[in-house]
Design an enzyme around this catalytic site. Structure first.
Site, PDB file in Angstrom:
ATOM      1  N   LEU A  48       0.801  -1.218   0.000  1.00 57.62           N
ATOM      2  CA  LEU A  48       0.000   0.000   0.000  1.00 57.62           C
ATOM      3  C   LEU A  48       0.840   1.277   0.000  1.00 57.62           C
ATOM      4  O   LEU A  48       0.286   2.374  -0.108  1.00 57.62           O
ATOM      5  CB  LEU A  48      -0.954  -0.003   1.193  1.00 57.62           C
ATOM      6  CG  LEU A  48      -2.139  -0.970   1.038  1.00 57.62           C
ATOM      7  CD1 LEU A  48      -2.898  -1.104   2.346  1.00 57.62           C
ATOM      8  CD2 LEU A  48      -3.082  -0.505  -0.061  1.00 57.62           C
ATOM      9  N   ASN A 100      -7.976  -0.132   6.349  1.00 65.76           N
ATOM     10  CA  ASN A 100      -7.568  -0.651   7.645  1.00 65.76           C
ATOM     11  C   ASN A 100      -6.055  -0.585   7.871  1.00 65.76           C
ATOM     12  O   ASN A 100      -5.607  -0.549   9.012  1.00 65.76           O
ATOM     13  CB  ASN A 100      -8.046  -2.110   7.786  1.00 65.76           C
ATOM     14  CG  ASN A 100      -7.634  -2.741   9.099  1.00 65.76           C
ATOM     15  OD1 ASN A 100      -8.024  -2.285  10.149  1.00 65.76           O
ATOM     16  ND2 ASN A 100      -6.832  -3.795   9.018  1.00 65.76           N
ATOM     17  N   TYR A 138       2.970   9.706  14.205  1.00 68.44           N
ATOM     18  CA  TYR A 138       1.850   8.806  13.912  1.00 68.44           C
ATOM     19  C   TYR A 138       0.532   9.506  14.207  1.00 68.44           C
ATOM     20  O   TYR A 138      -0.416   9.436  13.409  1.00 68.44           O
ATOM     21  CB  TYR A 138       1.983   7.536  14.742  1.00 68.44           C
ATOM     22  CG  TYR A 138       0.746   6.678  14.763  1.00 68.44           C
ATOM     23  CD1 TYR A 138       0.410   5.878  13.667  1.00 68.44           C
ATOM     24  CD2 TYR A 138      -0.096   6.657  15.875  1.00 68.44           C
ATOM     25  CE1 TYR A 138      -0.730   5.087  13.687  1.00 68.44           C
ATOM     26  CE2 TYR A 138      -1.230   5.873  15.895  1.00 68.44           C
ATOM     27  CZ  TYR A 138      -1.548   5.090  14.802  1.00 68.44           C
ATOM     28  OH  TYR A 138      -2.685   4.312  14.819  1.00 68.44           O
ATOM     29  N   LYS A 194      -2.880  10.385  11.856  1.00 68.79           N
ATOM     30  CA  LYS A 194      -4.244  10.001  12.191  1.00 68.79           C
ATOM     31  C   LYS A 194      -5.163  11.219  12.306  1.00 68.79           C
ATOM     32  O   LYS A 194      -6.360  11.128  12.012  1.00 68.79           O
ATOM     33  CB  LYS A 194      -4.260   9.161  13.470  1.00 68.79           C
ATOM     34  CG  LYS A 194      -3.690   7.759  13.255  1.00 68.79           C
ATOM     35  CD  LYS A 194      -4.460   7.010  12.169  1.00 68.79           C
ATOM     36  CE  LYS A 194      -4.025   5.573  12.019  1.00 68.79           C
ATOM     37  NZ  LYS A 194      -4.825   4.836  11.023  1.00 68.79           N
ATOM     38  N   GLU A 249      -5.417  -5.360  20.419  1.00 67.59           N
ATOM     39  CA  GLU A 249      -4.379  -6.389  20.447  1.00 67.59           C
ATOM     40  C   GLU A 249      -4.146  -6.928  19.037  1.00 67.59           C
ATOM     41  O   GLU A 249      -4.863  -7.787  18.544  1.00 67.59           O
ATOM     42  CB  GLU A 249      -4.764  -7.527  21.400  1.00 67.59           C
ATOM     43  CG  GLU A 249      -3.641  -8.518  21.623  1.00 67.59           C
ATOM     44  CD  GLU A 249      -3.947  -9.550  22.696  1.00 67.59           C
ATOM     45  OE1 GLU A 249      -3.129 -10.467  22.875  1.00 67.59           O
ATOM     46  OE2 GLU A 249      -4.998  -9.432  23.350  1.00 67.59           O
ATOM     47  N   THR A 250      -3.147  -6.392  18.380  1.00 66.26           N
ATOM     48  CA  THR A 250      -2.764  -6.796  17.019  1.00 66.26           C
ATOM     49  C   THR A 250      -1.243  -6.857  16.975  1.00 66.26           C
ATOM     50  O   THR A 250      -0.574  -6.847  17.999  1.00 66.26           O
ATOM     51  CB  THR A 250      -3.258  -5.772  15.983  1.00 66.26           C
ATOM     52  OG1 THR A 250      -2.592  -4.516  16.220  1.00 66.26           O
ATOM     53  CG2 THR A 250      -4.765  -5.566  16.069  1.00 66.26           C
ATOM     54  N   GLY A 251      -0.683  -6.850  15.778  1.00 64.80           N
ATOM     55  CA  GLY A 251       0.762  -6.809  15.628  1.00 64.80           C
ATOM     56  C   GLY A 251       1.310  -5.398  15.602  1.00 64.80           C
ATOM     57  O   GLY A 251       2.509  -5.190  15.352  1.00 64.80           O
TER      58      GLY A 251
END
Length: 212
Positions: free
Chosen positions: A23, A49, A118, A122, A154-156
């Site tokens: 992306l 996403n 970051y 956003k 809770e993701t990577g």
């Protein structure tokens, strides 16, 4: 591909079709949308996403890290949104939906230098989504635009942010009971299930135990 196989073996309705796409590369994004048009006519719902953070403070961060965040968190969202809208317009889809997975960092700046840039990307997503809503109204369509802004999920994500310190990354998700991927999916389903005359602008959601 692994997730697609898991969905199939679990007997879920529909089919998950994986497509490899960087992306941060516009040519690959356009190739993906071209493949979608060829194989599936087009896009009716686009959920942006993908997002990442690099530990690059404002006073000492590397330009490369900033640029990566801009490319994925801002440019890719914009390119995918444009291409999804054009796909809907070509096929006279008037009830499509574009959902941007934003962040609580797009609404407040936390005192952690590693996520300040970051956070700026956003905040851009917050502005882009409202701008998109206004342009869709000007185009006299009923296509809707929504942000979903989660806190800690809770993701990577933390493992990408702290890629040199996996213990710190793991600790991020151990301090409180975090949101799960399923919670995000349920929020998306809620947004999509709203009646046509209802446009949900932004869902802000945190783990109950999260302070910031």
């Amino acid at each position: 591909q692994k997730l697609a196989a898991e969905c199939q073996s679990a007997g879920y309705a529909g089919t998950l079709i994986p497509y490899k796409c960087d992306l941060s590369n516009e040519e690959e994004i356009l190739s993906m949308f071209s493949a979608i048009k060829t194989l599936h006519q087009g896009v009716d719902v686009c959920i942006n996403n993908a997002g990442l953070a690099r530990p690059e403070p404002l006073l000492s961060g590397r330009t490369e890290g900033w640029r990566t965040m801009i490319d994925v968190n801002v440019m890719a969202v914009s390119i995918c949104t444009r291409e999804a809208y054009q796909s809907m317009k070509e096929r006279n889809i008037d009830d499509g939906h574009i959902i941007n997975i934003n962040s609580m960092n797009g609404h407040s700046v936390v005192p952690q230098s590693v996520v300040h840039f970051y956070s700026a990307t956003k905040y851009a997503v917050t502005a882009l989504t409202e701008g998109l809503r206004q342009e869709l109204r000007e185009a006299k369509t009923h296509i809707r635009a929504t942000c979903i802004s989660p806190g800690l999920v809770e993701t990577g994500f933390a493992f990408k942010l702290h890629d040199n310190d996996p213990e710190r990354a793991a600790a991020t998700y151990e301090s409180i009971r975090c949101l799960k991927a399923e919670d995000m999916a349920n929020a998306v389903i809620y947004v999509l299930s709203a009646p046509p005359h209802v446009q949900i602008g932004d869902i802000q959601m945190r783990p109950t135990e999260q302070i910031s």
